[in-house]
Enzyme design. Structure first.
Site, PDB file in Angstrom:
ATOM      1  N   TRP A   1      -0.722 -12.464  -7.903  1.00 44.19           N
ATOM      2  CA  TRP A   1      -1.349 -12.393  -6.584  1.00 44.19           C
ATOM      3  C   TRP A   1      -2.713 -11.703  -6.629  1.00 44.19           C
ATOM      4  O   TRP A   1      -3.026 -10.886  -5.756  1.00 44.19           O
ATOM      5  CB  TRP A   1      -0.452 -11.638  -5.578  1.00 44.19           C
ATOM      6  N   ILE A   2      -3.504 -12.010  -7.638  1.00 47.75           N
ATOM      7  CA  ILE A   2      -4.752 -11.260  -7.810  1.00 47.75           C
ATOM      8  C   ILE A   2      -5.929 -12.032  -7.198  1.00 47.75           C
ATOM      9  O   ILE A   2      -6.338 -13.096  -7.710  1.00 47.75           O
ATOM     10  CB  ILE A   2      -4.992 -10.937  -9.308  1.00 47.75           C
ATOM     11  N   THR A   3      -6.450 -11.478  -6.109  1.00 49.25           N
ATOM     12  CA  THR A   3      -7.572 -12.098  -5.385  1.00 49.25           C
ATOM     13  C   THR A   3      -8.804 -12.157  -6.293  1.00 49.25           C
ATOM     14  O   THR A   3      -9.114 -11.187  -6.994  1.00 49.25           O
ATOM     15  CB  THR A   3      -7.881 -11.266  -4.126  1.00 49.25           C
TER      16      THR A   3
ATOM     17  N   ALA B   1      -9.946   0.271   0.079  1.00 49.72           N
ATOM     18  CA  ALA B   1      -9.877  -1.109   0.581  1.00 49.72           C
ATOM     19  C   ALA B   1      -9.147  -1.166   1.919  1.00 49.72           C
ATOM     20  O   ALA B   1      -9.497  -1.955   2.798  1.00 49.72           O
ATOM     21  CB  ALA B   1      -9.190  -1.996  -0.444  1.00 49.72           C
TER      22      ALA B   1
ATOM     23  N   GLU C   1      -2.135  -4.650   0.110  1.00 46.07           N
ATOM     24  CA  GLU C   1      -2.650  -3.271   0.276  1.00 46.07           C
ATOM     25  C   GLU C   1      -1.600  -2.373   0.927  1.00 46.07           C
ATOM     26  O   GLU C   1      -1.920  -1.538   1.763  1.00 46.07           O
ATOM     27  CB  GLU C   1      -3.913  -3.268   1.142  1.00 46.07           C
ATOM     28  N   GLY C   2      -0.351  -2.569   0.532  1.00 48.36           N
ATOM     29  CA  GLY C   2       0.751  -1.804   1.107  1.00 48.36           C
ATOM     30  C   GLY C   2       1.325  -2.548   2.293  1.00 48.36           C
ATOM     31  O   GLY C   2       0.620  -2.818   3.270  1.00 48.36           O
TER      32      GLY C   2
HETATM   33  P1  FAD Z   1       7.862  -6.301  -2.514  1.00 49.88           P
HETATM   34  O1  FAD Z   1       7.356  -4.992  -3.003  1.00 49.88           O
HETATM   35  O2  FAD Z   1       8.877  -7.018  -3.342  1.00 49.88           O
HETATM   36  O3  FAD Z   1       8.432  -6.094  -1.046  1.00 49.88           O
HETATM   37  C1  FAD Z   1       9.251  -7.071  -0.387  1.00 49.88           C
HETATM   38  C2  FAD Z   1       9.749  -6.454   0.926  1.00 49.88           C
HETATM   39  O4  FAD Z   1      10.513  -5.272   0.637  1.00 49.88           O
HETATM   40  C3  FAD Z   1       8.605  -6.000   1.832  1.00 49.88           C
HETATM   41  O5  FAD Z   1       8.956  -6.212   3.176  1.00 49.88           O
HETATM   42  C4  FAD Z   1       8.499  -4.519   1.546  1.00 49.88           C
HETATM   43  O6  FAD Z   1       7.926  -3.774   2.612  1.00 49.88           O
HETATM   44  C5  FAD Z   1       9.966  -4.179   1.351  1.00 49.88           C
HETATM   45  N1  FAD Z   1      10.105  -2.951   0.566  1.00 49.88           N
HETATM   46  C6  FAD Z   1       9.726  -2.715  -0.717  1.00 49.88           C
HETATM   47  N2  FAD Z   1      10.014  -1.444  -1.052  1.00 49.88           N
HETATM   48  C7  FAD Z   1      10.572  -0.866   0.036  1.00 49.88           C
HETATM   49  C8  FAD Z   1      11.073   0.439   0.323  1.00 49.88           C
HETATM   50  N3  FAD Z   1      11.052   1.440  -0.570  1.00 49.88           N
HETATM   51  N4  FAD Z   1      11.578   0.667   1.563  1.00 49.88           N
HETATM   52  C9  FAD Z   1      11.579  -0.299   2.507  1.00 49.88           C
HETATM   53  N5  FAD Z   1      11.130  -1.545   2.301  1.00 49.88           N
HETATM   54  C10 FAD Z   1      10.618  -1.818   1.072  1.00 49.88           C
HETATM   55  N6  FAD Z   1      -2.304  -7.256  -5.543  1.00 49.88           N
HETATM   56  C11 FAD Z   1      -3.248  -6.793  -6.410  1.00 49.88           C
HETATM   57  O7  FAD Z   1      -2.968  -5.958  -7.259  1.00 49.88           O
HETATM   58  N7  FAD Z   1      -4.529  -7.268  -6.360  1.00 49.88           N
HETATM   59  C12 FAD Z   1      -4.927  -8.210  -5.463  1.00 49.88           C
HETATM   60  O8  FAD Z   1      -6.100  -8.604  -5.455  1.00 49.88           O
HETATM   61  C13 FAD Z   1      -3.956  -8.732  -4.538  1.00 49.88           C
HETATM   62  N8  FAD Z   1      -4.288  -9.740  -3.677  1.00 49.88           N
HETATM   63  C14 FAD Z   1      -3.296 -10.313  -2.898  1.00 49.88           C
HETATM   64  C15 FAD Z   1      -3.597 -11.450  -2.138  1.00 49.88           C
HETATM   65  C16 FAD Z   1      -2.594 -12.067  -1.385  1.00 49.88           C
HETATM   66  C17 FAD Z   1      -2.897 -13.300  -0.615  1.00 49.88           C
HETATM   67  C18 FAD Z   1      -1.296 -11.505  -1.340  1.00 49.88           C
HETATM   68  C19 FAD Z   1      -0.215 -12.149  -0.497  1.00 49.88           C
HETATM   69  C20 FAD Z   1      -0.996 -10.404  -2.102  1.00 49.88           C
HETATM   70  C21 FAD Z   1      -1.983  -9.804  -2.908  1.00 49.88           C
HETATM   71  N9  FAD Z   1      -1.688  -8.714  -3.739  1.00 49.88           N
HETATM   72  C22 FAD Z   1      -2.633  -8.217  -4.612  1.00 49.88           C
HETATM   73  C23 FAD Z   1      -0.308  -8.250  -3.856  1.00 49.88           C
HETATM   74  C24 FAD Z   1       0.144  -7.336  -2.746  1.00 49.88           C
HETATM   75  O9  FAD Z   1      -0.481  -6.094  -2.825  1.00 49.88           O
HETATM   76  C25 FAD Z   1       1.683  -7.236  -2.841  1.00 49.88           C
HETATM   77  O10 FAD Z   1       2.187  -8.497  -2.418  1.00 49.88           O
HETATM   78  C26 FAD Z   1       2.255  -6.114  -1.995  1.00 49.88           C
HETATM   79  O11 FAD Z   1       1.976  -4.872  -2.570  1.00 49.88           O
HETATM   80  C27 FAD Z   1       3.779  -6.240  -1.813  1.00 49.88           C
HETATM   81  O12 FAD Z   1       4.396  -6.454  -3.014  1.00 49.88           O
HETATM   82  P2  FAD Z   1       5.457  -7.663  -3.172  1.00 49.88           P
HETATM   83  O13 FAD Z   1       4.854  -8.892  -2.639  1.00 49.88           O
HETATM   84  O14 FAD Z   1       5.911  -7.661  -4.587  1.00 49.88           O
HETATM   85  O15 FAD Z   1       6.636  -7.297  -2.203  1.00 49.88           O
END
Ligand code: FAD
Length: 386
Positions: A166-168, A246, A364-365
């Site tokens: 998912w790296i923009t 960011a 971003e969280g």
């Molecule tokens: P998960 O961490 O698997 O979470 C899934 C669900 O579980 C969520 O609802 C979450 O809130 C919940 N959850 C997780 N842990 C807990 C907890 N302890 N308590 C309660 N709920 C919890 N990343 C980069 O590094 N660089 C980028 O440039 C970048 N660009 C992006 C661009 C797009 C279009 C998208 C969609 C994502 C991008 N990301 C990037 C990644 C993004 O930061 C992650 O998707 C995000 O941090 C969430 O991680 P995950 O998708 O693995 O979800």
């Protein structure tokens, strides 16, 4: 610039002339270079990242809140206003600028050696070089502390193995800031994307942020000289501090998407008639418009307050991101209802913004993570791991 009817509380008066100038310059480039094409880019899932970066670079919008190395040295509020205007066109276009400036450039600016700064930052500020920021992995998103990407020493060199998801900007990047775990902890690297063993696959079939280039990075025995390591990055705090930068832009940016939806809905409601009168004349429509305008203005006040604080704590940034993205998404969905069937059409921006904001809510969280950050501050108890 004419006052917007949405500026009910005359918050515009809180801006300085310099701040209004940045807003006007950004709005102009967005109107000229982005708005005429954005619906098509979104539909085709393509975006001319390099062309846009050069345009934005000329105006000093890349890494604009940083100083030196060709960066504009703008204030936090100026940077926020630029993000707002960019995201009023599309969250994907704002993401391009945020990732370039607040993630990739900031990481090098804050944690890099003088040599790394000279090598990358002037070209990135000009938009001639594109950067990306690889923290998230296929199996580690909200929990980057458990990242699987490894950095090991081989003589003076470093060898990176693993993958980022998912790296923009990754598919078009010249340099990738990659975070990896070594025996000593989390380390950062400025990796030229031409390095053997570094490869990117474009993420396809996105239903959100389609006007943004997203990639999956594979690191297969990527050999780097010692000089590629960011010498001042110590532990997970380093990438997390980049995210705080960011997120600040997102607090503002989300308001831009919401404003664009609300402007569209207001205009549509005035021109669309049902039951012999404009739908803007129905009380239910007015209640929606009133509530949305209040949320937009409250979000703006919050952004402005945070932007004027001398320093921001991560929990304050979490509060801003949580509120403004969540409310912007609600506004986008509510505006969609005002447009009826036209609300689902790409001829209008509202569902595009709503779909984009789903990504903004997650990256971003996630909103849940920000709730937990605030919850921990309030209670003193860490709820992340259980
Ligand atoms: P998960 O961490 O698997 O979470 C899934 C669900 O579980 C969520 O609802 C979450 O809130 C919940 N959850 C997780 N842990 C807990 C907890 N302890 N308590 C309660 N709920 C919890 N990343 C980069 O590094 N660089 C980028 O440039 C970048 N660009 C992006 C661009 C797009 C279009 C998208 C969609 C994502 C991008 N990301 C990037 C990644 C993004 O930061 C992650 O998707 C995000 O941090 C969430 O991680 P995950 O998708 O693995 O979800």
């Amino acid at each position: 610039m004419a006052a917007s009817p949405l500026d009910l509380l005359e918050l515009d008066n809180l801006l300085s002339d310099e701040e209004r100038d940045v807003r006007a310059v950004t709005r102009r480039v967005v109107d000229d270079r982005v708005r005429p094409h954005i619906a098509d880019w979104y539909e085709s899932g393509t975006v001319p990242v390099r062309e846009l970066a050069l345009e934005f670079g000329k105006l000093g919008l890349l890494g604009m809140h940083l100083t030196g190395y060709g960066c504009a040295g703008a204030s936090s509020v100026q940077y926020g206003l630029a993000c707002l205007e960019l995201e009023a066109a599309d969250s994907g276009v704002r993401s391009l600028v945020s990732v370039q400036g607040s993630l990739a450039m900031y990481a090098i600016w804050k944690f890099g050696s003088e040599e790394q700064k000279q090598q990358w930052l002037p070209g990135m500020a000009a938009g001639e070089l594109i950067g990306c920021f690889g923290l998230t992995e296929p199996d580690h998103g909200s929990d980057p502390a458990n990242m699987a990407t490894r950095a090991r020493r081989d003589g003076d060199d470093w060898i990176l193995n693993g993958g980022k998801m998912w790296i923009t900007n990754a598919p078009v990047a010249d340099v990738a800031v990659i975070w990896a775990r070594s025996d000593a902890g989390v380390e950062g690297f400025a990796v030229p994307t031409s390095t053997p063993g570094f490869s990117v696959r474009e993420v396809k079939k996105k239903l959100s942020l389609r006007a943004s280039s997203t990639g999956e990075i594979t690191l297969d025995d990527v050999r780097l000289p010692a000089s590629a390591q960011l010498p001042l990055a110590r532990g997970l705090k380093a990438p997390l501090s980049c995210l705080t930068e960011a997120r600040f832009g997102i607090i503002w940016g989300a308001l831009g998407a919401a404003r664009d939806c609300l402007e569209t809905a207001l205009e549509y409601a005035g021109s669309r008639s049902q039951f012999g009168r404009p739908i803007a004349g129905f009380q239910l429509t007015q209640a929606k418009l009133a509530d949305m305008t209040l949320e937009l203005q409250k979000g703006y006040l919050l952004a402005l307050h945070l932007g004027r604080l001398p320093g921001l704590s991560p929990v304050q940034v979490s509060a801003g991101k949580l509120n403004n993205v969540r409310e912007a998404l609600k506004i986008a969905r509510q505006c969609r209802t005002i447009l009826g069937a036209n609300g689902i059409s790409g001829e209008y921006p509202v569902l595009r913004h709503a779909n984009n904001l789903e990504s903004v809510l997650t990256y971003e969280g996630t909103s849940e993570v920000h709730q937990l950050v605030i919850g921990q501050k309030l209670t003193g108890l860490n709820a992340f791991a259980g």
